[in-house]
Enzyme design. Structure first.
Site, mmCIF file in Angstrom:
data_model
loop_
_atom_site.group_PDB
_atom_site.id
_atom_site.type_symbol
_atom_site.label_atom_id
_atom_site.label_comp_id
_atom_site.label_asym_id
_atom_site.label_seq_id
_atom_site.Cartn_x
_atom_site.Cartn_y
_atom_site.Cartn_z
ATOM 1 N N HIS A 17 5.696 48.778 87.307
ATOM 2 C CA HIS A 17 6.456 49.650 86.397
ATOM 3 C C HIS A 17 7.620 50.298 87.145
ATOM 4 O O HIS A 17 8.740 50.368 86.627
ATOM 5 C CB HIS A 17 5.578 50.796 85.859
ATOM 6 N N LYS A 41 -6.950 54.729 72.109
ATOM 7 C CA LYS A 41 -7.375 54.298 73.446
ATOM 8 C C LYS A 41 -7.974 55.483 74.181
ATOM 9 O O LYS A 41 -7.589 56.626 73.956
ATOM 10 C CB LYS A 41 -6.154 53.805 74.235
ATOM 11 N N ARG A 90 5.910 39.952 83.099
ATOM 12 C CA ARG A 90 5.319 39.480 84.359
ATOM 13 C C ARG A 90 5.162 37.972 84.372
ATOM 14 O O ARG A 90 5.427 37.312 85.354
ATOM 15 C CB ARG A 90 3.941 40.119 84.563
ATOM 16 N N SER A 129 -2.115 47.895 85.044
ATOM 17 C CA SER A 129 -2.852 49.166 85.133
ATOM 18 C C SER A 129 -4.349 48.917 84.965
ATOM 19 O O SER A 129 -5.165 49.564 85.622
ATOM 20 C CB SER A 129 -2.382 50.136 84.042
HETATM 21 O O1 PNS Z 1 1.988 49.704 78.286
HETATM 22 P P1 PNS Z 1 1.615 49.079 76.968
HETATM 23 O O2 PNS Z 1 0.285 49.615 76.492
HETATM 24 O O3 PNS Z 1 1.675 47.578 76.995
HETATM 25 O O4 PNS Z 1 2.740 49.571 75.895
HETATM 26 C C1 PNS Z 1 2.717 49.145 74.545
HETATM 27 C C2 PNS Z 1 3.757 49.940 73.711
HETATM 28 C C3 PNS Z 1 3.587 51.435 73.925
HETATM 29 C C4 PNS Z 1 5.154 49.538 74.117
HETATM 30 C C5 PNS Z 1 3.574 49.570 72.217
HETATM 31 O O5 PNS Z 1 2.209 49.588 71.907
HETATM 32 C C6 PNS Z 1 4.311 50.526 71.290
HETATM 33 O O6 PNS Z 1 5.516 50.628 71.291
HETATM 34 N N1 PNS Z 1 3.512 51.262 70.485
HETATM 35 C C7 PNS Z 1 4.034 52.250 69.561
HETATM 36 C C8 PNS Z 1 3.692 51.862 68.124
HETATM 37 C C9 PNS Z 1 4.765 50.944 67.546
HETATM 38 O O7 PNS Z 1 5.937 51.252 67.528
HETATM 39 N N2 PNS Z 1 4.311 49.779 67.035
HETATM 40 C C10 PNS Z 1 5.227 48.830 66.398
HETATM 41 C C11 PNS Z 1 5.515 47.640 67.261
HETATM 42 S S1 PNS Z 1 4.306 46.397 66.929
#
Ligand code: PNS
Length: 176
Positions: A17, A41, A90, A129
């Site tokens: 990150h 979560k 990645r 993570s």
């Molecule tokens: O680090 P992560 O858990 O892979 O991040 C995922 C994240 C936070 C980028 C994604 O889950 C997100 O943007 N969630 C917010 C909800 C949202 O906007 N959902 C619509 C897109 S499908």
């Protein structure tokens, strides 16, 4: 002013990150790293703890801000007048998931939010993570994955004692 948001769970932030943060910050005038407050979560660190961790880990990058959000990313971006989301890729396995989110966000935001991908530097391509947490929970070495102060916090959370940490560093051959 060119601004972007790097959303994620960051539970905890890894060197992968931080590599993306550093590179994105060099392209934009301001980069906001925003932690998703996901009630579904059960994170290792609270949002408040993750904000503090990220602030400390990015303290040397002046144009990085740390924030958090709940709900949809497009709403957060709209409220903050941000039009670019940053994500790290990645491996090919990330691509399908990320492509779907990026396209959904672009359509949902009526093309106001685009996503820019950074390919993770090869030395961090294996990091996640989740694996950091799993390794640490069994007392394994995470010192190549996260900054030392983060490693200490992760071991503390799993109740790994300082002597065990010292042993991990000794096994690595660089006990200070
Ligand atoms: O680090 P992560 O858990 O892979 O991040 C995922 C994240 C936070 C980028 C994604 O889950 C997100 O943007 N969630 C917010 C909800 C949202 O906007 N959902 C619509 C897109 S499908």
């Amino acid at each position: 002013m060119k601004r972007a948001v790097y959303p994620g769970s960051f539970d905890p932030v890894t060197f992968g990150h931080l590599d993306v943060i550093r590179r994105a910050a060099s392209v934009f005038d301001e980069l906001t790293v925003s932690i998703l407050n996901n009630k579904e979560k059960k994170p290792l660190f609270s949002v408040e703890e993750r904000v503090k961790i990220l602030e400390k880990a990015t303290a040397d990058i002046p144009n990085v801000k740390v924030d958090f959000f709940s709900g949809l990313l497009i709403d957060y971006a709209n409220d903050n007048d941000i039009h670019v989301a940053i994500r790290g890729l990645r491996a090919i396995t990330d691509f399908e998931y990320e492509l779907q989110i990026a396209q959904t966000n672009r359509v949902l935001s009526k093309e106001r939010l685009d996503t820019m991908f950074f390919t993770t530097s090869l030395e961090y391509a294996y990091l996640s993570s989740s694996s950091v947490k799993e390794i640490a929970s069994f007392g394994g070495d995470i010192s190549l994955c996260v900054p030392d102060f983060v490693a200490d916090m992760v071991y503390d959370r799993y109740g790994i004692k300082p002597h065990t940490r010292a042993q991990i560093l000794a096994d690595r051959g660089d006990l200070k």
